[in-house]
Scaffold this motif. Sequence first.
Motif, PDB file in Angstrom:
ATOM      1  N   ASN A 198      -5.110 -42.106   3.166  1.00 57.94           N
ATOM      2  CA  ASN A 198      -3.731 -42.263   3.648  1.00 57.94           C
ATOM      3  C   ASN A 198      -2.680 -41.950   2.581  1.00 57.94           C
ATOM      4  O   ASN A 198      -1.698 -41.253   2.867  1.00 57.94           O
ATOM      5  CB  ASN A 198      -3.530 -43.675   4.216  1.00 57.94           C
ATOM      6  CG  ASN A 198      -4.226 -43.862   5.552  1.00 57.94           C
ATOM      7  OD1 ASN A 198      -4.583 -42.882   6.217  1.00 57.94           O
ATOM      8  ND2 ASN A 198      -4.443 -45.103   5.952  1.00 57.94           N
ATOM      9  N   PRO A 199      -2.827 -42.443   1.338  1.00 57.79           N
ATOM     10  CA  PRO A 199      -1.853 -42.035   0.310  1.00 57.79           C
ATOM     11  C   PRO A 199      -1.821 -40.527   0.075  1.00 57.79           C
ATOM     12  O   PRO A 199      -0.765 -39.969  -0.233  1.00 57.79           O
ATOM     13  CB  PRO A 199      -2.323 -42.782  -0.945  1.00 57.79           C
ATOM     14  CG  PRO A 199      -3.062 -43.957  -0.426  1.00 57.79           C
ATOM     15  CD  PRO A 199      -3.724 -43.495   0.829  1.00 57.79           C
ATOM     16  N   PHE A 200      -2.957 -39.860   0.235  1.00 59.68           N
ATOM     17  CA  PHE A 200      -2.963 -38.414   0.025  1.00 59.68           C
ATOM     18  C   PHE A 200      -2.240 -37.668   1.138  1.00 59.68           C
ATOM     19  O   PHE A 200      -1.768 -36.536   0.928  1.00 59.68           O
ATOM     20  CB  PHE A 200      -4.397 -37.889  -0.145  1.00 59.68           C
ATOM     21  CG  PHE A 200      -4.700 -37.508  -1.560  1.00 59.68           C
ATOM     22  CD1 PHE A 200      -5.298 -38.406  -2.425  1.00 59.68           C
ATOM     23  CD2 PHE A 200      -4.347 -36.258  -2.040  1.00 59.68           C
ATOM     24  CE1 PHE A 200      -5.558 -38.058  -3.742  1.00 59.68           C
ATOM     25  CE2 PHE A 200      -4.602 -35.904  -3.339  1.00 59.68           C
ATOM     26  CZ  PHE A 200      -5.204 -36.806  -4.202  1.00 59.68           C
ATOM     27  N   TRP A 201      -2.135 -38.274   2.313  1.00 64.01           N
ATOM     28  CA  TRP A 201      -1.309 -37.653   3.347  1.00 64.01           C
ATOM     29  C   TRP A 201       0.158 -37.630   2.922  1.00 64.01           C
ATOM     30  O   TRP A 201       0.900 -36.705   3.262  1.00 64.01           O
ATOM     31  CB  TRP A 201      -1.470 -38.406   4.676  1.00 64.01           C
ATOM     32  CG  TRP A 201      -2.650 -37.944   5.468  1.00 64.01           C
ATOM     33  CD1 TRP A 201      -3.795 -38.624   5.723  1.00 64.01           C
ATOM     34  CD2 TRP A 201      -2.794 -36.663   6.101  1.00 64.01           C
ATOM     35  NE1 TRP A 201      -4.653 -37.861   6.468  1.00 64.01           N
ATOM     36  CE2 TRP A 201      -4.067 -36.647   6.723  1.00 64.01           C
ATOM     37  CE3 TRP A 201      -1.991 -35.538   6.205  1.00 64.01           C
ATOM     38  CZ2 TRP A 201      -4.547 -35.556   7.434  1.00 64.01           C
ATOM     39  CZ3 TRP A 201      -2.467 -34.435   6.917  1.00 64.01           C
ATOM     40  CH2 TRP A 201      -3.723 -34.451   7.519  1.00 64.01           C
ATOM     41  N   LEU A 202       0.591 -38.635   2.168  1.00 62.24           N
ATOM     42  CA  LEU A 202       1.963 -38.622   1.658  1.00 62.24           C
ATOM     43  C   LEU A 202       2.136 -37.533   0.595  1.00 62.24           C
ATOM     44  O   LEU A 202       3.216 -36.928   0.488  1.00 62.24           O
ATOM     45  CB  LEU A 202       2.329 -39.995   1.082  1.00 62.24           C
ATOM     46  CG  LEU A 202       3.764 -40.140   0.564  1.00 62.24           C
ATOM     47  CD1 LEU A 202       4.784 -39.800   1.652  1.00 62.24           C
ATOM     48  CD2 LEU A 202       4.007 -41.552   0.020  1.00 62.24           C
ATOM     49  N   VAL A 203       1.098 -37.276  -0.195  1.00 55.28           N
ATOM     50  CA  VAL A 203       1.142 -36.166  -1.157  1.00 55.28           C
ATOM     51  C   VAL A 203       1.407 -34.855  -0.424  1.00 55.28           C
ATOM     52  O   VAL A 203       2.272 -34.059  -0.810  1.00 55.28           O
ATOM     53  CB  VAL A 203      -0.175 -36.080  -1.954  1.00 55.28           C
ATOM     54  CG1 VAL A 203      -0.186 -34.847  -2.864  1.00 55.28           C
ATOM     55  CG2 VAL A 203      -0.394 -37.342  -2.785  1.00 55.28           C
ATOM     56  N   PHE A 204       0.672 -34.648   0.663  1.00 53.76           N
ATOM     57  CA  PHE A 204       0.838 -33.424   1.453  1.00 53.76           C
ATOM     58  C   PHE A 204       2.236 -33.356   2.072  1.00 53.76           C
ATOM     59  O   PHE A 204       2.913 -32.322   2.008  1.00 53.76           O
ATOM     60  CB  PHE A 204      -0.237 -33.379   2.545  1.00 53.76           C
ATOM     61  CG  PHE A 204      -0.089 -32.234   3.504  1.00 53.76           C
ATOM     62  CD1 PHE A 204      -0.476 -30.955   3.149  1.00 53.76           C
ATOM     63  CD2 PHE A 204       0.456 -32.441   4.766  1.00 53.76           C
ATOM     64  CE1 PHE A 204      -0.326 -29.890   4.030  1.00 53.76           C
ATOM     65  CE2 PHE A 204       0.597 -31.389   5.662  1.00 53.76           C
ATOM     66  CZ  PHE A 204       0.205 -30.107   5.289  1.00 53.76           C
ATOM     67  N   ALA A 205       2.696 -34.476   2.653  1.00 50.86           N
ATOM     68  CA  ALA A 205       3.995 -34.490   3.324  1.00 50.86           C
ATOM     69  C   ALA A 205       5.135 -34.269   2.331  1.00 50.86           C
ATOM     70  O   ALA A 205       6.100 -33.551   2.634  1.00 50.86           O
ATOM     71  CB  ALA A 205       4.179 -35.817   4.061  1.00 50.86           C
ATOM     72  N   SER A 206       5.046 -34.856   1.143  1.00 56.01           N
ATOM     73  CA  SER A 206       6.108 -34.689   0.143  1.00 56.01           C
ATOM     74  C   SER A 206       6.187 -33.245  -0.336  1.00 56.01           C
ATOM     75  O   SER A 206       7.284 -32.697  -0.519  1.00 56.01           O
ATOM     76  CB  SER A 206       5.863 -35.625  -1.044  1.00 56.01           C
ATOM     77  OG  SER A 206       5.922 -36.971  -0.645  1.00 56.01           O
ATOM     78  N   SER A 207       5.039 -32.621  -0.555  1.00 57.18           N
ATOM     79  CA  SER A 207       5.028 -31.225  -0.986  1.00 57.18           C
ATOM     80  C   SER A 207       5.631 -30.326   0.090  1.00 57.18           C
ATOM     81  O   SER A 207       6.409 -29.412  -0.212  1.00 57.18           O
ATOM     82  CB  SER A 207       3.593 -30.782  -1.297  1.00 57.18           C
ATOM     83  OG  SER A 207       3.022 -31.578  -2.302  1.00 57.18           O
ATOM     84  N   LEU A 208       5.273 -30.586   1.340  1.00 57.09           N
ATOM     85  CA  LEU A 208       5.812 -29.789   2.436  1.00 57.09           C
ATOM     86  C   LEU A 208       7.319 -30.008   2.586  1.00 57.09           C
ATOM     87  O   LEU A 208       8.073 -29.058   2.823  1.00 57.09           O
ATOM     88  CB  LEU A 208       5.092 -30.166   3.736  1.00 57.09           C
ATOM     89  CG  LEU A 208       5.281 -29.227   4.931  1.00 57.09           C
ATOM     90  CD1 LEU A 208       4.817 -27.813   4.596  1.00 57.09           C
ATOM     91  CD2 LEU A 208       4.543 -29.767   6.147  1.00 57.09           C
ATOM     92  N   ALA A 209       7.769 -31.257   2.401  1.00 56.64           N
ATOM     93  CA  ALA A 209       9.205 -31.544   2.490  1.00 56.64           C
ATOM     94  C   ALA A 209       9.971 -30.833   1.373  1.00 56.64           C
ATOM     95  O   ALA A 209      11.100 -30.365   1.586  1.00 56.64           O
ATOM     96  CB  ALA A 209       9.438 -33.053   2.417  1.00 56.64           C
ATOM     97  N   ALA A 210       9.378 -30.735   0.185  1.00 54.43           N
ATOM     98  CA  ALA A 210      10.020 -30.017  -0.920  1.00 54.43           C
ATOM     99  C   ALA A 210      10.197 -28.540  -0.572  1.00 54.43           C
ATOM    100  O   ALA A 210      11.250 -27.936  -0.843  1.00 54.43           O
ATOM    101  CB  ALA A 210       9.197 -30.173  -2.199  1.00 54.43           C
ATOM    102  N   ALA A 211       9.175 -27.951   0.050  1.00 53.26           N
ATOM    103  CA  ALA A 211       9.266 -26.542   0.450  1.00 53.26           C
ATOM    104  C   ALA A 211      10.354 -26.347   1.508  1.00 53.26           C
ATOM    105  O   ALA A 211      11.120 -25.376   1.463  1.00 53.26           O
ATOM    106  CB  ALA A 211       7.919 -26.061   0.979  1.00 53.26           C
ATOM    107  N   LEU A 212      10.456 -27.279   2.462  1.00 48.88           N
ATOM    108  CA  LEU A 212      11.471 -27.175   3.515  1.00 48.88           C
ATOM    109  C   LEU A 212      12.874 -27.356   2.943  1.00 48.88           C
ATOM    110  O   LEU A 212      13.822 -26.677   3.367  1.00 48.88           O
ATOM    111  CB  LEU A 212      11.200 -28.214   4.605  1.00 48.88           C
ATOM    112  CG  LEU A 212       9.918 -27.989   5.424  1.00 48.88           C
ATOM    113  CD1 LEU A 212       9.679 -29.166   6.362  1.00 48.88           C
ATOM    114  CD2 LEU A 212       9.998 -26.681   6.208  1.00 48.88           C
ATOM    115  N   TYR A 213      13.032 -28.253   1.978  1.00 51.43           N
ATOM    116  CA  TYR A 213      14.346 -28.454   1.361  1.00 51.43           C
ATOM    117  C   TYR A 213      14.796 -27.183   0.635  1.00 51.43           C
ATOM    118  O   TYR A 213      15.952 -26.771   0.737  1.00 51.43           O
ATOM    119  CB  TYR A 213      14.281 -29.626   0.374  1.00 51.43           C
ATOM    120  CG  TYR A 213      15.600 -29.912  -0.318  1.00 51.43           C
ATOM    121  CD1 TYR A 213      16.557 -30.733   0.263  1.00 51.43           C
ATOM    122  CD2 TYR A 213      15.882 -29.354  -1.559  1.00 51.43           C
ATOM    123  CE1 TYR A 213      17.771 -30.987  -0.364  1.00 51.43           C
ATOM    124  CE2 TYR A 213      17.096 -29.600  -2.199  1.00 51.43           C
ATOM    125  CZ  TYR A 213      18.032 -30.422  -1.601  1.00 51.43           C
ATOM    126  OH  TYR A 213      19.230 -30.656  -2.222  1.00 51.43           O
TER     127      TYR A 213
END
Length: 459
Positions: A198-213
């Motif tokens: 579950n914490p690694f899903w946040l790793v994935f989501a944060s990286s994707l959010a950085a790309a979208l920003y």
Amino acid sequence: MAAPPARPEPLLFLATLALGLQGPLATQYLWERLGAERGYGPNNGSRRAGCGNSGNGSTDGLRQEVEALVSHWNLYINLGGFFVGLFSVTLFGPWSDSVGRRPALILPAVGMALQAAIYLLVMYLQLHVAYFLLGRILGGLMGDYNLILASCFAYVADTTDKRTRTFRVAILEACLGIAGMVASIGGGQWRKAQGYINPFWLVFASSLAAALYATFCLRESVKEQKPARLFTLSHYKAVYRLYTAPEQLSNRRKLALYSLAFFLLVTVHFGTKDLFVLYELGSPLCWAADLIGYGSAASYLAYLSSLGGLRLLQLCLEDTWVAEIGLISNISGLVVISLATTTALMFTGYGILFLSMAATPVIRAKLSKLVSKKEQGALFASVACVEGLCSLVATGVFNSLYPASLHFMRGFPFLFGAVILLIPAAIIGWIEIWDSDHDYSHFPDDSSLPQTAGQQLGN
């Protein structure tokens, strides 16, 4: 009047949050996975015995074997990322001087998301831990976290003047601390409650959010954009020319010396940071996941305290002497940590590190002021390469030194790092003294001043 460009701090925060979660979680995953394969773990009681006072020789030997194995796998993973990232960062960095910073921010953020996805597959499917290396290489091909750092600092150099640049760079570095602190506290508690996935899903989501920003929110900071080929040797030559161009020889010499000081400082920072979790997991500290999270948060808190200290010290001191005070804080803290045998002493060492991150923004700002606006991407690409080399040397030296010194002093690598930091302290101080003497020598003496009419009549 045009609106000011959006700031890169949110993007750097998201990318650092992902990295801050990923590092300790991956190390602890390797520890438990490799330990379980060798019969060392909480399920069979050997972990408890190894952290007790029984002094069981076989358990201690098994614990040291697992520590050494985890340390070596960290070395292999970082080596793979370095060799790939070395070429991609020096390609994308100078390229961004022409086409803009946004492409050089989008690509590495997407790469970090791909790396997190591969780590998740390893954990879901119980694949061999060598697949961590594959994920690291894929992330490195797209620039990795180092390219995000380089592009964010180049972005700040594009949008600031020399007077305000040091503090703006320090704000960026404070974002590293805030994100790291959130990741450490949240990651430690989350890992303790729900495991790794579950914490690694946040790793994935944060990286994707950085790309979208970077794609939809960040405005371009390079004012004169022009098309440029990506796959060409001219980008590598731009980095090479930074240190070899004959014009302004004194600036190039200072560029090399500041880069050396930065290399040694960041090498010690990376090397000791990689070992903190292993040092805390082993005897006699034997920290659980929550304490490891608090310890990592305390180390990241130095970014915020260094920002406040930098701002206050700049009121009465030159940037150089602020950096020297930061190095003194770093050296003292590492010495205390090297001797830590209790939780209280370990946190005391973290507390002494409260100004330890004041030196790096000063050096980054000084490097940026030595080159022109059109060379900022090439400069910070070279700095990113230095950071990549720091990662290579740090993992090679500290991750090899740690298992080799377990039998006589577990904290020896931290003491070694403190001694190494004396070198950048000497370099930074020498440059400041040399600049002061050089400026003083430009004042003409009385004999060289033009004589006034009265003096000429007196003669």
